[in-house]
Design a protein around this motif. Structure first.
Motif, mmCIF file in Angstrom:
data_model
loop_
_atom_site.group_PDB
_atom_site.id
_atom_site.type_symbol
_atom_site.label_atom_id
_atom_site.label_comp_id
_atom_site.label_asym_id
_atom_site.label_seq_id
_atom_site.Cartn_x
_atom_site.Cartn_y
_atom_site.Cartn_z
ATOM 1 N N TYR A 1 2.381 -7.118 -2.618
ATOM 2 C CA TYR A 1 1.064 -7.742 -2.505
ATOM 3 C C TYR A 1 1.137 -9.238 -2.835
ATOM 4 O O TYR A 1 0.503 -10.065 -2.158
ATOM 5 N N ALA B 1 -4.096 0.899 -11.809
ATOM 6 C CA ALA B 1 -3.370 2.174 -11.849
ATOM 7 C C ALA B 1 -2.414 2.251 -13.017
ATOM 8 O O ALA B 1 -2.093 3.351 -13.495
ATOM 9 N N ALA C 1 4.650 -2.194 -5.460
ATOM 10 C CA ALA C 1 3.385 -2.505 -4.774
ATOM 11 C C ALA C 1 2.907 -3.902 -5.138
ATOM 12 O O ALA C 1 2.543 -4.707 -4.270
ATOM 13 N N HIS D 1 4.285 1.376 -8.517
ATOM 14 C CA HIS D 1 3.273 0.333 -8.710
ATOM 15 C C HIS D 1 3.877 -1.052 -8.870
ATOM 16 O O HIS D 1 3.284 -2.044 -8.435
ATOM 17 N N TYR E 1 0.827 -1.201 0.000
ATOM 18 C CA TYR E 1 0.000 0.000 0.000
ATOM 19 C C TYR E 1 0.865 1.256 0.000
ATOM 20 O O TYR E 1 0.583 2.227 -0.719
ATOM 21 N N ARG F 1 -6.577 -4.758 -3.158
ATOM 22 C CA ARG F 1 -5.538 -3.745 -3.321
ATOM 23 C C ARG F 1 -4.609 -4.079 -4.497
ATOM 24 O O ARG F 1 -4.140 -3.174 -5.196
ATOM 25 N N TYR G 1 2.259 1.725 -3.429
ATOM 26 C CA TYR G 1 1.197 2.210 -4.321
ATOM 27 C C TYR G 1 0.970 3.704 -4.128
ATOM 28 O O TYR G 1 0.883 4.469 -5.099
ATOM 29 N N ARG G 2 0.888 4.150 -2.870
ATOM 30 C CA ARG G 2 0.645 5.565 -2.607
ATOM 31 C C ARG G 2 1.818 6.431 -3.058
ATOM 32 O O ARG G 2 1.634 7.601 -3.395
ATOM 33 N N THR H 1 -6.223 -2.900 -7.545
ATOM 34 C CA THR H 1 -6.099 -1.446 -7.666
ATOM 35 C C THR H 1 -4.750 -1.058 -8.258
ATOM 36 O O THR H 1 -4.647 -0.140 -9.099
ATOM 37 N N ALA H 2 -3.698 -1.757 -7.817
ATOM 38 C CA ALA H 2 -2.374 -1.480 -8.367
ATOM 39 C C ALA H 2 -2.323 -1.797 -9.856
ATOM 40 O O ALA H 2 -1.732 -1.061 -10.648
#
Length: 957
Positions: free
Chosen positions: A877, A906, A873, A870, A862, A899, A865-866, A902-903
């Motif tokens: 994960y 992105a 991330a 990516h 996470y 999550r 990712y933030r 989501t990566a």
């Protein structure tokens, strides 16, 4: 002009439609066209158009309608457009060339097609004729009653033409192409035996043998239920030929099946008197419903004996009241055509407290009388009587139904020797000897499904009555648990007490203390308690005691080790008892090593347990609770070895907890026993064993966390808190408040959660108890974080970390550091977050705490990712997912999958994003996390509509 009545009434002139006016005018015109050239008296026309209730003005209205039709169709009144509408001698007439009317052309085309020798050409011509039909006769004009009166002959010709066309195409080898069309036709015309026979042939010729037989069974059921008749001789002969697999190659119609010659005279026994055809079957069951699979299984098992030398036998087993006799009779009546030489039936009273089981010799003598054996020819010796019975049965196509058998010994002498006979045996015993020594097939009958149960009630009470009280009907169904006897008793009560409604009976069935009484009747044959008592009467004293004790414990089921602990017997002896109960259909081994009872049987067993001496009941309960609690405790410690243990009393004498060698074994045992442990915890409180109820909540905590059993965790700790309050132990209560608060938070009930957590924190602070404060701060961090208050969440996580550090508890400190890192990430303080997360990862790896290692890897993903990293991330994960799956932590796996998706999204990898999210949704649904599943579905729908910018703040720890 051209005219059409095979569908909507229409007329056209030079390709242009001619308006025909109102519905009754169109209907009048259609009736005239169907009888073109024949005058129709005005009285009959009025009766037809007004359904035998013509008004006083009907005659005048008819004249008006005729005048309007003439003006539209024959405006010059000279027939120049091909039709004249005439009023003559008090009636009405259409003068028109019949070949201008589609109905007349259809008749002509069908008659001409019949004379064509080539099947392919014949089929093509019949299809052309049938294409004239655009719907039912006078589709938009006639009422169903009128259509039946004026069009029955033409509609029947349409069906005949359809069957002739199919016959021709079958003869042309188009079997596979016709299956779909014939299936649709039989669905539209369910009682049409010719179509059903053609579907059977098409399936049979397509090597779909089982489906061909099933098509016959479907026809038989439809005819029996809808018309109260059996299939006719031709389709029955086709079915019999299919059973023998000797349908001649040239057959493409049921009418072509040759009649099977009777058994050879040399196959029959010498006459011992006037030959009779016994018909001993009781009346067909009036409200039989469902059981399609079981009926099909019976038909397959009794279709063709191996090599034609073995008597086909099926033993139907099941508990009392499950419908064994009804199933046997249903199949018998559906297959009467297979047994032209008769049917024998005997109730052997194997489980009947009012009389002794019928001796085989008595049944044999009854059969000999039914077969017409003269008394003077019946020998005195029982073995000789058996020989005579089998001689009389030789070569005869007969069905023998042996109902309510006690065991194999009672049945053996009643088995015929000729493979032309068929035998069905029903029993509460599994009759394993009949299977092993006589080659019988075994059919175990279970309760009805929900839809079948509803159908049975609807047949007895009517759909309208059930629809008027849907809640009561649902409760009635639930209370009966699909047991046909229970459903029949409840329906009979409702039918004989229509004024009281279903609600009163449903209320009795809802309450477990009155449910069995609600299913009692004065007639012992219709009393559930009486029927169950007959099965128990055959048990030994030890078997009866174990059966009664299982009423306490087999909820929803029970394993062999737990049953052994309950019974206080060695495992080897316990399994012998369980198998004896299974043979009597009182328990069922529904999966390897686990036994269950029907709800009503379990209630009856629990009633019997109340008759046992109190000290024996109490000792059995103590053994069961001790076994389950100590095994669950050991399993929980394997799942979370760093959790400070609670103190348990020593196991009860003679009880050995189930051995669990490793974490995987512990997780497997907890998964298998989860439902039983929850039920046992609830009963422990009712039995006054409150400390054990609280301890069971504590032992289940690690499983609930790993598997995401959020709502079960809430229920477990609610019971745990109530138990602690009964005990009066403040420490137990504080821990229960903390764990219940945490459970509420994870289940998205934040208000309830923070109330309990606030209470637990206040007690711990007043007592100066840092070991109690630290986990409460962790839970509060999660609560505030899930509500989006990251600042408050960070405060509580930081305080927990400081407390754990002071307690020198590095494992719990790692949990706190991970949560601190998560909330720092949420607040955009990435460098501080990275420092805390790396410390958490190092601590968890140093102390082999893989749960927190997985959580921290997820948090690092996470953070990456933030920070826009990516690829990093995704790598974090994936590492977290590997650990979660290895641990069996499906709760953490679901969050990380979301999550990870989501990566992927992105960086524009929508395919992989969707794949991860679909997997997450499956897990969310399995964990009953409906809001998470719904939110993620919406994200999938929005994936291509807007860029993904953030992930939800759930699952920080």
């Amino acid at each position: 002009m051209q005219f059409r009545v095979l569908g909507r009434v229409e007329a056209d002139h030079d390709g242009e439609p001619v308006p025909l006016g109102r519905r009754r005018e169109r209907c009048l015109f259609g009736v005239l066209l169907l009888d073109a050239g024949t005058p129709i008296p005005a009285e009959r026309m009025a009766a037809l158009l007004w359904d035998d209730q013509p008004t006083a003005t009907a005659r005048a209205a008819l004249n008006t309608h005729m005048s309007r039709l003439r003006n539209r169709l024959d405006p010059h009144h000279d027939g120049s457009l091909g039709i004249r509408l005439v009023s003559r001698n008090g009636g009405y007439l259409a003068e028109v060339d019949p070949q201008r009317i589609d109905a007349a052309r259809f008749r002509t085309m069908v008659e001409r097609a019949r004379t064509v020798a080539d099947p392919v050409e014949r089929a093509a011509r019949l299809r052309e004729a049938l294409a004239l039909w655009r719907g039912p006769i006078l589709a938009d004009e006639a009422t169903p009653r009128l259509r039946e009166r004026i069009g029955a002959e033409l509609t029947e010709l349409r069906m005949t033409a359809t069957e002739l066309m199919v016959d021709a195409e079958l003869a042309g080898g188009r079997h596979q192409d016709l299956v779909g069309e014939l299936a649709a036709l039989t669905a539209e015309h369910p009682y049409r035996e010719g179509l059903a026979a053609q579907l059977m042939l098409a399936l049979y010729r397509s090597d779909r043998y089982a489906e061909a037989l099933a098509a016959y069974q479907g026809l038989s059921e439809r005819l029996a239920e809808g018309l109260g008749v059996a299939p006719g001789a031709q389709v029955s002969k086709l079915y019999t030929a299919m059973l023998r697999r000797d349908v001649p190659p040239g057959v493409h119609s049921a009418s072509q099946i040759p009649r099977r010659p009777p058994a050879r005279e040399t196959d029959r026994a010498p006459s011992t008197g006037p030959e009779r055809v016994p018909r001993q079957l009781p009346a067909a069951p009036p409200w039989f419903t469902g059981r399609a699979d079981e009926l099909s299984t019976l038909s397959k098992a009794l279709a063709s004996p191996t090599g034609g030398e073995t008597v086909p036998i099926v033993a139907i087993g099941g508990s009392g009241g499950v419908g064994k006799t009804w199933l046997a009779l249903r199949w018998a009546y559906q297959n009467l055509h297979r047994f032209p030489d008769g049917q024998l039936f005997v109730n052997l009273h194997g489980f009947d407290p009012s009389m002794q089981p019928t001796p085989p010799a008595t049944a044999i003598r009854g059969f000999l009388d039914a077969l017409g054996a003269a008394p003077s020819t019946i020998p005195a010796d029982p073995d000789a009587q058996i020989g005579l019975y089998r001689s009389l049965m030789a070569g005869r196509r007969m069905l023998i139904v042996l109902d309510n058998a006690r065991d194999t010994t009672q049945v053996t002498d009643l088995l015929p020797g000729s493979a032309t006979c068929t035998v069905i045996v029903s029993s509460r015993d599994r009759l394993t000897g009949l299977v092993s020594r006589h080659g019988a097939d075994c059919l175990s009958l279970d309760v009805l499904g929900e839809a079948e149960s509803w159908d049975l009630l609807a047949r007895r009470l009517g759909v309208q009555r059930l629809a008027e009280e849907p809640d009561a009907a649902a409760a009635l169904l639930a209370g009966c648990g699909g047991l046909p006897l229970a459903l029949g008793i409840a329906a009979a009560r409702a039918a004989t007490q229509p004024a009281s409604g279903l609600a009163a009976i449903a209320e009795e069935l809802r309450d477990t203390t009155t449910r069995l009484s609600a299913l009692d009747e004065d007639d012992v044959q219709a009393s559930l308690r009486a029927v169950l008592s007959w099965s128990c009467a055959a048990l030994t004293e030890r078997q009866a005691e174990v059966f009664a004790l299982l009423g306490f414990a087999a909820d929803p089921d029970i394993s062999l080790p737990a049953a052994a602990a309950l019974a206080g017997l060695p495992a080897a002896e316990t399994i012998g008892v369980l198998r004896a109960l299974e043979r009597r259909s009182l328990v069922q081994q529904h999966t390897t090593g686990r036994w269950r009872m029907h709800d009503l049987v379990r209630l009856y067993a629990a009633e019997q347990a109340q008759v046992l001496p109190a000290d024996r009941r109490s000792a059995a309960i103590s053994r069961l609770v001790s076994f389950c609690l100590h095994t669950a405790f050991a399993a929980g410690q394997l799942l979370d070895p760093h959790r400070p243990p609670i103190a348990l009393a020593d196991p009860v004498a003679g009880v050995d907890p189930h051995p669990l060698p490793d974490e995987a074994a512990a997780l497997a045992w907890l998964d298998a026993e989860h439902g039983c442990l929850l039920a046992l915890q609830q009963r422990a409180g009712a039995w006054g064993r409150h400390r054990e109820a609280w301890q069971l909540a504590w032992t289940l905590d690690p499983l609930h966390g790993r598997r995401g059993h959020l709502h079960d965790n809430v229920a477990s700790w609610q019971a745990g808190l109530a138990a602690a309050q009964h005990v009066g132990d403040l420490d137990m209560q504080t821990l229960a408040h903390r764990r219940l608060g945490n459970a509420f938070v994870r289940a998205d009930r934040f208000g309830d959660g923070t109330d309990h957590l606030g209470h637990a924190l206040e007690v711990a602070e007043q007592a100066g108890d840092p070991a109690g404060q630290a986990p409460t701060h962790l839970a509060l961090a999660l609560a505030f974080g899930q509500q989006g208050n990251d600042e408050r969440a960070l405060e509580h996580a930081s305080q927990a970390g400081r407390l754990y550090r002071g307690l020198d508890n590095p494992v719990r400190e790692a949990i706190a550091l991970n949560m601190v890192g998560w909330y720092l990430t949420r607040l955009g303080r990435h460098d501080e977050a990275r420092t805390n997360l790396r410390s958490a990862l190092a601590l968890s790896r140093r102390h082999s705490f893989r749960d927190t290692e997985a959580d921290t890897l997820d948090s690092l993903g996470y953070l990456a990712y933030r920070a826009g990293q990516h690829a990093d991330a995704g790598e974090h994960y994936e590492q977290a997912l590997t650990l979660y799956r290895d641990l069996g932590n499906s709760y953490g796996e679901a969050d990380t999958l979301e999550r990870l998706g989501t990566a992927h999204a992105a960086v524009g990898d929508h395919a992989r994003a969707r794949g991860s999210w679909r997997s997450a949704i499956e897990l969310y649904e399995a964990q009953r996390r409906a809001s998470d599943a719904g939110r993620l579905r919406q994200r999938m729908r929005d994936l291509d509509a807007a860029p993904v910018t953030d992930v939800p703040a759930s699952g920080a720890a």
